[in-house]
Design a protein around this motif. Structure first.
Motif, mmCIF file in Angstrom:
data_model
loop_
_atom_site.group_PDB
_atom_site.id
_atom_site.type_symbol
_atom_site.label_atom_id
_atom_site.label_comp_id
_atom_site.label_asym_id
_atom_site.label_seq_id
_atom_site.Cartn_x
_atom_site.Cartn_y
_atom_site.Cartn_z
ATOM 1 N N SER A 190 1.961 6.637 -6.997
ATOM 2 C CA SER A 190 0.882 7.510 -7.478
ATOM 3 C C SER A 190 1.140 8.964 -7.116
ATOM 4 C CB SER A 190 -0.454 7.046 -6.898
ATOM 5 O OG SER A 190 -0.441 7.126 -5.485
ATOM 6 N N LYS A 191 1.847 9.204 -5.996
ATOM 7 C CA LYS A 191 2.115 10.576 -5.559
ATOM 8 C C LYS A 191 3.107 11.269 -6.481
ATOM 9 C CE LYS A 191 1.265 13.662 -2.323
ATOM 10 N NZ LYS A 191 -0.096 14.161 -2.063
ATOM 11 N N GLU A 192 4.035 10.471 -7.054
ATOM 12 C CA GLU A 192 5.022 11.075 -7.931
ATOM 13 C C GLU A 192 4.405 11.632 -9.202
ATOM 14 O OE1 GLU A 192 7.940 8.145 -8.651
ATOM 15 O OE2 GLU A 192 8.884 8.302 -6.671
ATOM 16 N N ASP A 232 0.827 -1.210 0.000
ATOM 17 C CA ASP A 232 0.000 0.000 0.000
ATOM 18 C C ASP A 232 0.858 1.255 0.000
ATOM 19 O OD1 ASP A 232 -2.176 -1.635 -0.004
ATOM 20 O OD2 ASP A 232 -2.521 -1.494 2.179
ATOM 21 N N VAL A 233 1.939 1.236 0.825
ATOM 22 C CA VAL A 233 2.820 2.407 0.885
ATOM 23 C C VAL A 233 3.507 2.625 -0.448
ATOM 24 C CG1 VAL A 233 4.882 3.366 1.990
ATOM 25 C CG2 VAL A 233 3.148 2.226 3.375
#
Length: 493
Positions: free
Chosen positions: A98-100, A91-92
Motif C-alpha cells: 500500500s505504501k508503494e 501485515d508488513v
C-alpha cells in the motif's frame, strides 16, 4: 481468392491478442472446473469433508529406504508446498504494498533535523553527507573526542631527511685533491678523516694532513729509509692523535697539534696494514696474521694478542660501543673478538662465508651490533652480520671488488668503494641494500673511504692518485642545478 484466405488465416494465428481455439486448457481453468465438479457431486457430508481435507493436506512424510522419513509432496493434495506465514509478516507485506501506491510526501523542515539526528545516532555520521569516493577537497574531520586505537600500533614517524623526495645527490665531486705516489695496494689503509675535520693520507713514505675547513696542508711525517713506506693511518676518537703503521713493523703515535711523535711501539714481525682505536686501546693488524692490543698510556704498551688469521690482516675496526673488534684477512675470514681482560682471548664468531679477501669492514652507528663486510675480487659480496648471534642477516652481490665500506648516519645508508671492474662509489639504502646512487669519476680502483665529522661528505682515494670529496649526505638537501663552475682542484703536497 484461396490465396488471400490462406494469408488471413496465418495472420489470425500469429496474432497474440486473440484467443487460441485449439490450445490446451489453461491450468487455472482446469482447477476451476475440477473444483466446481467436486462441489456439484452428490457425496455424503462425511465423505465431502474427508475429500476437502485430503485436497488441502500438506506434504506428508513417507519412509525412505534407510528407515528415515522424507518430506515429499502428497499425491492427493496439489503439486507444490506453500509455507505457513504468520499474521505479522502478512501485515508488513500489506503495508509495504500500500505504501508503494501512495504519493511521496515532501519532507518538512521540522522532520529533517530529526532524520539527521537518527542517522548520526545509528550510523555515527549523516548518510546524506557521506561519500563513497572523495575526489577533492580536504578529508572529513573526525568527531570531537574520537580516538583511533589502531594509530598507535600501525603509525610511525619518519625522520625528516628520509621523507624528503627532493634530495639532491651531486653526480660530480665537490673537490678533487691530488694524491701523487699513493701505493696501489689493496691491503693497505692509507686514509682516515678525524673528528677535528682533518684528513690524513699516506703517500709513499710521507704522511700529509689536510684541514678540510681551512684548506691548509701539513707534512706530518717522512720515513727515514727510502725503501720504507706508510701502510696505515688512524685517528683517535677525539681526533687529537694519529696512529701510523709502517712497513718496518712499527706503530707510531703522533700529537697533531704540536706535530710531534709521542712514541714508537714495536712488537710486530711484518708490516702493519690496519689500525683501530677503542679509547686508550690501539689495535694493530699485521701481515703475520696477528692482532696486537696496545695500551698507549703505559710504558709496557702490549696487553695481549689475538691470533686467528692465517694470512695478512687487512681490515680492523672496533664497534661504536667498544664491545667487539672485527677483523678481516686475506684468508677470507671475518673474526669478531670480545673486549676482554682475561687470559682467554678467543674469537666469539668465525665467519667464513666470504670467498675472497675481506678488507672492507664497518659497524652501524645506530645499531652497534650490526657489522657490514665486503669481499674482494673473487667474492664481491656485501654481507650484513649480527655480532651477537653471528648470523648473516643479508647478502648482496655487487659484481665488483669491494675495498671499503662506511655507514652514513644522516640518511641511514651504506657507502661502498669498488675496484675491478667498476672503480666507483655506490650508495646503498640500509637495510634493504637497494641502490640509491652511483658516484663515478675515478679512473682506477677505489682504495679507501672516509666520512666527514658532520656526516655530509664522503672522501674516496683511488689508485688514479686522486682524492674526491662527494657531498652526498647534506641534511635538508634541496634540488640544485648542476654546477657550471669548474671543480676545485688542490695538490695535497
Amino acid at each position: 481468392m484461396s490465396h488471400f484466405g490462406f494469408e488471413n488465416d496465418i495472420h489470425n494465428v500469429l496474432r497474440l491478442d486473440m484467443p487460441i481455439t485449439n490450445a490446451p486448457m489453461a491450468r487455472w481453468q482446469r482447477k476451476a472446473s475440477t473444483s466446481s465438479s467436486t462441489n456439484a457431486s452428490s457425496l455424503s457430508p462425511n465423505k465431502s469433508m474427508n475429500r476437502s481435507a485430503s485436497l488441502s493436506k500438506t506434504p506428508s512424510k513417507t519412509p525412505g529406504k534407510n528407515g528415515k522419513t522424507q518430506n515429499t509432496p502428497s499425491k492427493a493434495g496439489g503439486d507444490r508446498f506453500i509455507p505457513t506465514r504468520n499474521n505479522k509478516q502478512l501485515d508488513v507485506a500489506s503495508f509495504l504494498i500500500s505504501k508503494e501506491n501512495e504519493p511521496v510526501e515532501e519532507t518538512t523542515s521540522s522532520t529533517a533535523p530529526n532524520q539527521k539526528a537518527w542517522s548520526v545516532t545509528l550510523n555515527g555520521y549523516d548518510i546524506e553527507e557521506a561519500k563513497i569516493l572523495h575526489l577533492g577537497g580536504k578529508p572529513l574531520n573526525a568527531p570531537e573526542g574520537y580516538q583511533n586505537n589502531l594509530k598507535v600500533l600501525y603509525s610511525q614517524v619518519a625522520t625528516p631527511d628520509s621523507i624528503r623526495k627532493s634530495r639532491y645527490i651531486p653526480s660530480v665531486p665537490e673537490r678533487i685533491l691530488d694524491a701523487p705516489d699513493i701505493k696501489n695496494d689493496f691491503y693497505l689503509n692509507l686514509m682516515d678523516w678525524g673528528r677535528q675535520n682533518m684528513l690524513a693520507v699516506g703517500l709513499a713514505d710521507h704522511v700529509y694532513l689536510w684541514d678540510a675547513g681551512a684548506g691548509d696542508i701539513v707534512l706530518l711525517k717522512k720515513m727515514e729509509e727510502d725503501n720504507e713506506f706508510i701502510c696505515s693511518v688512524s685517528w683517535s676518537k677525539d681526533g687529537n692523535f694519529l696512529a701510523i703503521g709502517t712497513s718496518d713493523c712499527k706503530v707510531e703515535l703522533w700529537d697533531v697539534q704540536y706535530q710531534k711523535r709521542l712514541r714508537s711501539m714495536d712488537g710486530h714481525s711484518a708490516r702493519v696494514g690496519c689500525l683501530s682505536w677503542n679509547d686508550h686501546v690501539l689495535s694493530s693488524g699485521s701481515r703475520s696474521g696477528l692482532i696486537h692490543q696496545h695500551d698507549v698510556r703505559v710504558a709496557d704498551h702490549h696487553i695481549f694478542t689475538f691470533g686467528g688469521h692465517t694470512q695478512e690482516v687487512c681490515g680492523l675496526t672496533w664497534s661504536p660501543d667498544g664491545k667487539y673488534l672485527a677483523s678481516g684477512g686475506n684468508d677470507n675470514m671475518v673474526y669478531i673478538w670480545p673486549m676482554t681482560s682475561g687470559s682467554e682471548h678467543q674469537a666469539i664468531h668465525a665467519l667464513s662465508e666470504h670467498q675472497g679477501a675481506v678488507k672492507a669492514l664497518a659497524w652501524c652507528p645506530w645499531q652497534p651490533n650490526i657489522l657490514a663486510s665486503g669481499g674482494g675480487t673473487s667474492d664481491r659480496h656485501i654481507r650484513i652480520w649480527n655480532a651477537n648471534s653471528g648470523s648473516c642477516i643479508s647478502a648482496l652481490d655487487t659484481c665488483s671488488q669491494i675495498s671499503s665500506l662506511v655507514f652514513a648516519p644522516n640518511y641511514k645508508e651504506l657507502v661502498s668503494g669498488h675496484g675491478f671492474a667498476h672503480d666507483k662509489v655506490i650508495i646503498w639504502k640500509y637495510p634493504s641494500l637497494t641502490k640509491v646512487a652511483e658516484l663515478e669519476g675515478h679512473e682506477d680502483r677505489v682504495l679507501n673511504l672516509g666520512l666527514s665529522p658532520d656526516g655530509s661528505t664522503v672522501a674516496s682515494v683511488a689508485a688514479d692518485e686522486t682524492i674526491r670529496l662527494w657531498k652526498s649526505f647534506e641534511k635538508d638537501a634541496v634540488k640544485k642545478p648542476k654546477p657550471t663552475s669548474s671543480i676545485i682542484q688542490q695538490h695535497i703536497r
